[in-house]
Design an enzyme around this catalytic site. Structure first.
Site, PDB file in Angstrom:
ATOM      1  N   ASP A 116       1.704  -2.531  12.394  1.00  0.00           N
ATOM      2  CA  ASP A 116       0.600  -1.850  11.696  1.00  0.00           C
ATOM      3  C   ASP A 116      -0.626  -2.765  11.658  1.00  0.00           C
ATOM      4  OD1 ASP A 116      -0.892  -0.124  10.099  1.00  0.00           O
ATOM      5  OD2 ASP A 116       0.052  -0.812   8.240  1.00  0.00           O
ATOM      6  N   THR A 165      -5.131   5.313   2.463  1.00  0.00           N
ATOM      7  CA  THR A 165      -4.651   5.922   1.213  1.00  0.00           C
ATOM      8  C   THR A 165      -5.240   5.265  -0.044  1.00  0.00           C
ATOM      9  OG1 THR A 165      -2.698   4.507   1.392  1.00  0.00           O
ATOM     10  CG2 THR A 165      -2.465   6.762   2.165  1.00  0.00           C
ATOM     11  N   LYS A 194       7.948  -2.851   8.612  1.00  0.00           N
ATOM     12  CA  LYS A 194       6.549  -2.811   9.057  1.00  0.00           C
ATOM     13  C   LYS A 194       5.978  -4.221   9.059  1.00  0.00           C
ATOM     14  CE  LYS A 194       2.878  -1.300   6.473  1.00  0.00           C
ATOM     15  NZ  LYS A 194       1.705  -2.159   6.710  1.00  0.00           N
ATOM     16  N   HIS A 204      -9.181  -0.851  15.671  1.00  0.00           N
ATOM     17  CA  HIS A 204     -10.400  -0.034  15.548  1.00  0.00           C
ATOM     18  C   HIS A 204     -11.493  -0.759  16.311  1.00  0.00           C
ATOM     19  CE1 HIS A 204     -13.592   1.998  12.761  1.00  0.00           C
ATOM     20  NE2 HIS A 204     -13.407   2.669  13.887  1.00  0.00           N
ATOM     21  N   ASP A 205     -11.756  -0.313  17.558  1.00  0.00           N
ATOM     22  CA  ASP A 205     -12.715  -1.065  18.372  1.00  0.00           C
ATOM     23  C   ASP A 205     -13.189  -0.179  19.518  1.00  0.00           C
ATOM     24  OD1 ASP A 205     -14.116  -3.334  19.539  1.00  0.00           O
ATOM     25  OD2 ASP A 205     -12.721  -4.610  18.413  1.00  0.00           O
ATOM     26  N   ILE A 206     -13.946  -0.762  20.433  1.00  0.00           N
ATOM     27  CA  ILE A 206     -14.401   0.009  21.593  1.00  0.00           C
ATOM     28  C   ILE A 206     -13.193   0.253  22.520  1.00  0.00           C
ATOM     29  CG2 ILE A 206     -16.757  -0.869  21.442  1.00  0.00           C
ATOM     30  CD1 ILE A 206     -16.059  -2.785  23.764  1.00  0.00           C
ATOM     31  N   ARG A 244       5.643  -2.145  -2.395  1.00  0.00           N
ATOM     32  CA  ARG A 244       5.813  -2.792  -3.697  1.00  0.00           C
ATOM     33  C   ARG A 244       6.823  -2.138  -4.636  1.00  0.00           C
ATOM     34  NH1 ARG A 244      -0.619  -3.296  -4.114  1.00  0.00           N
ATOM     35  NH2 ARG A 244      -0.297  -1.491  -2.741  1.00  0.00           N
ATOM     36  N   LYS A 283      -3.638  -1.583  12.832  1.00  0.00           N
ATOM     37  CA  LYS A 283      -4.777  -0.651  12.646  1.00  0.00           C
ATOM     38  C   LYS A 283      -5.961  -1.002  13.536  1.00  0.00           C
ATOM     39  CE  LYS A 283      -3.566   0.146   7.786  1.00  0.00           C
ATOM     40  NZ  LYS A 283      -2.701  -1.018   7.550  1.00  0.00           N
TER      41      LYS A 283
HETATM   42  O1  LIG Z   1      -3.578   4.376   4.782  1.00  0.00           O
HETATM   43  C1  LIG Z   1      -2.781   3.422   4.736  1.00  0.00           C
HETATM   44  C2  LIG Z   1      -2.318   2.774   5.872  1.00  0.00           C
HETATM   45  C3  LIG Z   1      -1.422   1.745   5.745  1.00  0.00           C
HETATM   46  N1  LIG Z   1      -0.981   1.342   4.537  1.00  0.00           N
HETATM   47  C4  LIG Z   1       0.004   0.232   4.478  1.00  0.00           C
HETATM   48  O2  LIG Z   1       1.202   0.694   3.852  1.00  0.00           O
HETATM   49  C5  LIG Z   1       1.724  -0.293   2.979  1.00  0.00           C
HETATM   50  C6  LIG Z   1       1.840   0.302   1.605  1.00  0.00           C
HETATM   51  O3  LIG Z   1       2.383  -0.649   0.740  1.00  0.00           O
HETATM   52  P1  LIG Z   1       2.633  -0.327  -0.814  1.00  0.00           P
HETATM   53  O4  LIG Z   1       3.074  -1.636  -1.372  1.00  0.00           O
HETATM   54  O5  LIG Z   1       3.705   0.730  -0.872  1.00  0.00           O
HETATM   55  O6  LIG Z   1       1.351   0.148  -1.395  1.00  0.00           O
HETATM   56  C7  LIG Z   1       0.810  -1.511   3.065  1.00  0.00           C
HETATM   57  O7  LIG Z   1       1.403  -2.432   3.946  1.00  0.00           O
HETATM   58  C8  LIG Z   1      -0.481  -0.975   3.681  1.00  0.00           C
HETATM   59  O8  LIG Z   1      -1.078  -1.909   4.556  1.00  0.00           O
HETATM   60  C9  LIG Z   1      -1.433   1.970   3.419  1.00  0.00           C
HETATM   61  O9  LIG Z   1      -1.054   1.620   2.280  1.00  0.00           O
HETATM   62  N2  LIG Z   1      -2.309   3.004   3.550  1.00  0.00           N
END
Ligand SMILES: O=c1ccn([C@@H]2O[C@H](COP(=O)(O)O)[C@@H](O)[C@H]2O)c(=O)[nH]1
Length: 245
Positions: free
Chosen positions: A60, A124, A33, A64-66, A216, A62
């Site tokens: 990734d 999350t 990613k 978010h815009d018009i 992580r 993300k």
């Molecule tokens: O809702 C969300 C969307 C994206 N992420 C991304 O996933 C990884 C999670 O990394 P960890 O180290 O396992 O926590 C990170 O790159 C976020 O940008 C997310 O966590 N939650």
């Protein structure tokens, strides 16, 4: 699909050199990613590196815009030949439709496969209290996440990003063809850091996740390869086949 192909590892590092070091350290990882930190610091160079190594790529950013701006960004993302691209469902239906159409057009113009667009339902890192009292959303968290997933599906997107805690409900309502990408996955005993809505890899499989974004717990482990392998075994041992999407 093998468990190893369902675990997406984020390149959450400051520059291309750090990213390449991580990729070389974990040759068994097939799906990487690229997120905001690396892309903003270093641009698309890392995407070429990953493609040259035949890796799958989750871009990734993300969006978010018009609608017009989402379309422009997704058209450009489509040209890179990446596999997954994130947008925020809360950008709304017109923006999601514009994003999807433009991603397909960008990919076609560049002779690439169309990336799957997946919509973030609710980050999350957000817990029920924050949703209610900071974001002032008057819905139960699980209901809000479900509504965002349904909006993504109605808008023609391939799937959603959701916490594994909401995956079972989203799967029930959105069906088997809808792709569920779950960050917030934590092996038992590992530090959850800033993640708030987590489940273990085994629980996430049982909830219906297709892909697991796990950073992580792998990248900061004393032995990242062993941590990755253990997670794959935990997924495999659930013995729940997933279909190619
Ligand atoms: O809702 C969300 C969307 C994206 N992420 C991304 O996933 C990884 C999670 O990394 P960890 O180290 O396992 O926590 C990170 O790159 C976020 O940008 C997310 O966590 N939650």
């Amino acid at each position: 699909m093998r468990a190893a192909d369902r675990v997406i590892v984020p390149l959450d590092v400051a520059d291309v050199e750090g990213a390449i070091a991580l990729i070389n350290r974990l040759p068994q990882v097939t799906f990487w990613k690229v997120g905001l930190e690396l892309f903003v610091s270093s641009g698309p160079a890392i995407l070429r590196q990953l493609k040259a190594q035949d890796k799958q790529i989750f871009l990734d950013l993300k969006f978010h815009d018009i609608p017009q701006t989402m379309a422009g960004a997704c058209r450009a993302a489509g040209r890179y030949g990446v596999d997954l691209v994130t947008v925020h469902a809360s950008a709304g239906k017109a923006a999601l439709i514009a994003a999807q159409t433009a991603a397909a057009a960008g990919a076609a113009a560049a002779g690439q496969q169309t990336p799957k667009l997946v919509a973030v339902t609710l980050l999350t890192s957000i817990e029920a209290r924050s949703l209610a009292f900071e974001l002032k959303v008057p819905l139960e968290l699980s209901d809000y996440a479900l509504q965002m997933a349904l909006l993504a599906q109605e808008s023609g997107l391939a799937g959603a990003v959701c916490s594994p805690q909401e995956a079972a409900q989203v799967r029930r309502f959105c069906g088997d063809d809808f792709c569920l990408v779950c960050p917030g996955v934590r092996p038992a005993g590992s530090d959850r850091g800033d993640q708030r809505r987590t489940l273990t890899p085994g629980q996430a499989v049982r909830a219906g996740a297709d892909y697991f974004v796990i950073g992580r717990p792998i990248t900061t482990a004393a032995d990242p390869a062993a941590a990755f392998e253990q997670i794959c075994q935990d997924i495999e041992s659930e013995n729940i086949p997933v279909r190619e999407r």
